[in-house]
Design an enzyme around this catalytic site. Structure first.
Site, PDB file in Angstrom:
ATOM      1  N   SER A  12     -11.910  -4.424 -15.363  1.00 39.87           N
ATOM      2  CA  SER A  12     -11.861  -5.587 -14.472  1.00 39.87           C
ATOM      3  C   SER A  12     -12.194  -5.228 -13.031  1.00 39.87           C
ATOM      4  CB  SER A  12     -10.479  -6.246 -14.543  1.00 39.87           C
ATOM      5  OG  SER A  12      -9.457  -5.341 -14.162  1.00 39.87           O
ATOM      6  N   ARG A  32     -19.268   3.650 -21.737  1.00 38.46           N
ATOM      7  CA  ARG A  32     -19.655   4.234 -23.023  1.00 38.46           C
ATOM      8  C   ARG A  32     -19.658   3.216 -24.160  1.00 38.46           C
ATOM      9  NH1 ARG A  32     -15.129   8.657 -23.899  1.00 38.46           N
ATOM     10  NH2 ARG A  32     -15.558   8.921 -21.689  1.00 38.46           N
ATOM     11  N   GLY A 145      -6.933  -0.417  -0.820  1.00 38.60           N
ATOM     12  CA  GLY A 145      -6.490  -1.612  -0.106  1.00 38.60           C
ATOM     13  C   GLY A 145      -5.994  -2.680  -1.053  1.00 38.60           C
ATOM     14  N   ALA A 149      -8.188  -8.002  -8.368  1.00 33.37           N
ATOM     15  CA  ALA A 149      -9.502  -8.353  -8.910  1.00 33.37           C
ATOM     16  C   ALA A 149      -9.672  -9.856  -9.099  1.00 33.37           C
ATOM     17  CB  ALA A 149      -9.719  -7.615 -10.230  1.00 33.37           C
ATOM     18  N   LYS A 200       1.957   2.983  -4.450  1.00 38.34           N
ATOM     19  CA  LYS A 200       2.343   1.566  -4.393  1.00 38.34           C
ATOM     20  C   LYS A 200       2.499   0.972  -5.788  1.00 38.34           C
ATOM     21  CE  LYS A 200      -1.944   0.042  -5.486  1.00 38.34           C
ATOM     22  NZ  LYS A 200      -2.339  -0.911  -6.538  1.00 38.34           N
ATOM     23  N   ASP A 253      -1.623  -2.919   0.645  1.00 35.89           N
ATOM     24  CA  ASP A 253      -1.787  -2.858  -0.802  1.00 35.89           C
ATOM     25  C   ASP A 253      -0.439  -2.951  -1.512  1.00 35.89           C
ATOM     26  OD1 ASP A 253      -3.159  -2.706  -3.159  1.00 35.89           O
ATOM     27  OD2 ASP A 253      -3.688  -0.602  -2.997  1.00 35.89           O
ATOM     28  N   SER A 263      -1.166  -8.618 -10.514  1.00 34.62           N
ATOM     29  CA  SER A 263      -1.048  -7.162 -10.511  1.00 34.62           C
ATOM     30  C   SER A 263      -0.547  -6.694 -11.870  1.00 34.62           C
ATOM     31  CB  SER A 263      -0.074  -6.709  -9.419  1.00 34.62           C
ATOM     32  OG  SER A 263       0.410  -5.411  -9.680  1.00 34.62           O
ATOM     33  N   ASN A 265       0.630  -3.819 -12.662  1.00 36.81           N
ATOM     34  CA  ASN A 265       1.857  -3.040 -12.523  1.00 36.81           C
ATOM     35  C   ASN A 265       3.070  -3.946 -12.313  1.00 36.81           C
ATOM     36  OD1 ASN A 265       0.939  -0.029 -12.380  1.00 36.81           O
ATOM     37  ND2 ASN A 265      -0.518  -1.139 -11.101  1.00 36.81           N
ATOM     38  N   GLU A 290      -1.647   1.984 -14.181  1.00 39.69           N
ATOM     39  CA  GLU A 290      -1.599   3.295 -13.540  1.00 39.69           C
ATOM     40  C   GLU A 290      -0.194   3.699 -13.104  1.00 39.69           C
ATOM     41  OE1 GLU A 290      -3.743   5.618 -13.282  1.00 39.69           O
ATOM     42  OE2 GLU A 290      -5.768   4.771 -13.304  1.00 39.69           O
TER      43      GLU A 290
END
Length: 349
Positions: A12, A32, A145, A149, A200, A253, A263, A265, A290
Site C-alpha cells: 500500500s 516479485r 513523516g 497511505a 512510533k 508521525d 494506521s 499498528n 512493523e
C-alpha cells in the site's frame, strides 16, 4: 524531472509513493509477484490504488536498476536485507536510494530466537545501514513523516521528510515527490529520522490497545507524550543528536500513527485490546505490522543497554508474555515519573 524513477515494493505504501512520483515522472515498480504486476499493467491498480499510465510494473529487478538512477525501496524490514543482497550486483555508486521502511533490521544467526540471542547495538541496523552494508550505493536517504497511505491516496494534504547526509539526496527527493497537496521537508538527521519512524509504531500499538479497552483520550495523550520521551531517551542512548524527534518524522508521525484507524499498528493494538490474539491479527493482516517486530528488537536492545523504557517494557510483556491488559495500564500509571519531557527538549536545543 522526466527520468524514470524506480519503486521496489508493491504494498500500500509502495503504491502511495508511486502515485506521488507519477505526478511528474515515469515510474517503474518492481515486485516479485507476477499477478500484482499483471494487475498494475492491465488495470492500472496496485494494492487497490488507482494509478495513472505513467506507472508501469515489472518483475525484473535488474530492469529497475538499469533504467532508474533514483530508486525508492518500500519493503518490510524483515525482507529488506534479502532484497538489498538481490539488487546489489546491479546497483552502483551513481544510484540514489531513498527508502520508506519504518522498521529495524536485526542480525540473527539462522532461526535464532530473538529472546535468547545476544543483542547489542552492532546487531541492530537502520535501513540506511543495511543499504551501506549490502551495496555500493553511497547516496542514501530515508522518506518518513506522517504518511498514512489512505489519506494521501485520497488526495488529502500531507507531507514527508527526506533525510540524508547529502544535500543532493534531499533535493532530488524533494523535486521528485513534492506536489500540489504534498510538501517535502529536509533533514540531515538520517539515523534520528529512521529511529523515530520505527519507534512510533510501538507507541501506536499501545495507543490502539488503550482505544480497544475504551480508556479515553487522556490516557491516549499520555501514552503519546510519554512515548515521545522514551524515543528521545533511547535515541540519546544510541548517540543520536535528536534533531528529528520533535519534527514531522518524530512527533508528527507518532501523533498520526497513534491516533488513526488507518494506521495498521494502531489497528493491531485496537483489535488486541478488544480480545483478538496476536496470531489471529497477524494472520488476517494484508500488510506488515512493523511495530510488532520493532517492539521485540527495542525491548531486548534497551534491556541490554540498561535504558529504562516503561511503555516498551510493559507493551512487550502484554503482547508477548500475556500480561493482563488492565494490570499493564495500572502498572504504567503507578510508575514514579519524576519529570516531563522538558529536560529532553533542552538537550536537543
Amino acid at each position: 524531472m522526466s527520468e524514470i524513477i524506480g519503486v521496489i515494493g508493491g504494498g500500500s505504501f509502495g503504491a502511495t509513493v508511486a502515485k506521488l512520483l507519477s505526478e511528474k515522472n515515469d515510474v517503474l515498480v518492481y515486485t516479485r509477484r507476477n499477478d500484482v504486476i499483471e494487475e498494475l499493467n492491465k488495470n492500472r491498480t496496485l494494492s487497490g490504488a488507482a494509478l495513472n499510465e505513467r506507472v508501469k510494473g515489472t518483475h525484473n529487478y535488474q530492469e529497475v536498476c538499469e533504467k532508474c538512477s533514483l530508486i525508492f525501496p518500500i519493503i518490510p524490514s524483515t525482507g529488506f536485507r534479502e532484497t538489498m543482497k538481490l539488487l546489489s550486483p546491479h546497483l552502483f555508486p551513481y544510484h540514489i536510494l531513498i527508502h520508506g521502511t519504518k522498521g529495524l533490521d536485526i542480525d540473527l544467526i539462522g532461526n535464532e530466537d530473538l529472546s535468547r540471542a545476544t543483542i547489542d547495538r552492532h546487531k541492530v541496523n537502520t535501513m540506511s545501514e543495511v543499504i551501506s552494508q549490502e551495496t555500493s550505493v553511497l547516496r542514501i536517504g530515508s522518506m518518513s513523516g506522517p504518511n498514512l497511505a489512505n489519506e494521501i491516496l485520497a488526495g488529502l494534504p500531507a507531507a514527508c521528510v527526506i533525510a540524508s547526509e547529502f544535500d543532493e539526496v534531499i533535493k532530488v527527493g524533494q523535486d521528485a515527490l513534492k506536489g500540489k497537496n504534498f510538501a517535502v521537508f529536509g533533514s540531515h538527521d538520517l539515523k534520528g529520522v529512521e529511529l523515530a519512524g520505527a519507534f512510533k509504531n510501538i507507541i501506536a500499538l499501545g495507543s490502539g490497545i488503550s482505544e480497544g479497552l475504551g480508556l479515553g483520550k487522556n490516557i491516549q495523550a499520555l501514552l503519546i507524550t510519554r512515548g515521545l520521551k522514551e524515543l528521545i531517551e533511547f535515541g540519546f542512548a544510541l548517540g543520536y543528536s535528536g534533531e528529528a524527534f520533535l519534527g514531522a518524522a518524530g512527533m508528527g508521525d507518532m501523533i498520526a500513527t497513534a491516533t488513526s484507524v488507518h494506521s495498521r499498528n494502531f489497528s493491531f493494538g485496537y483489535k488486541f485490546g478488544k480480545g483478538e490474539s496476536v496470531e489471529e491479527i497477524l494472520k488476517n493482516s494484508n500488510d506488515t505490522i512493523e511495530g510488532v517486530a520493532t517492539l521485540k528488537v527495542i525491548y531486548h536492545l534497551s534491556r541490554k543497554m540498561k535504558v529504562f523504557l516503561p511503555i516498551v517494557f510493559t507493551l512487550y510483556k502484554t503482547i508477548f508474555e500475556d500480561m493482563d491488559k488492565q494490570d499493564a495500564i495500572m502498572q504504567l500509571m503507578s510508575y514514579n515519573y519524576a519529570k516531563d519531557v522538558d529536560f529532553a527538549i533542552t538537550k536537543i536545543i
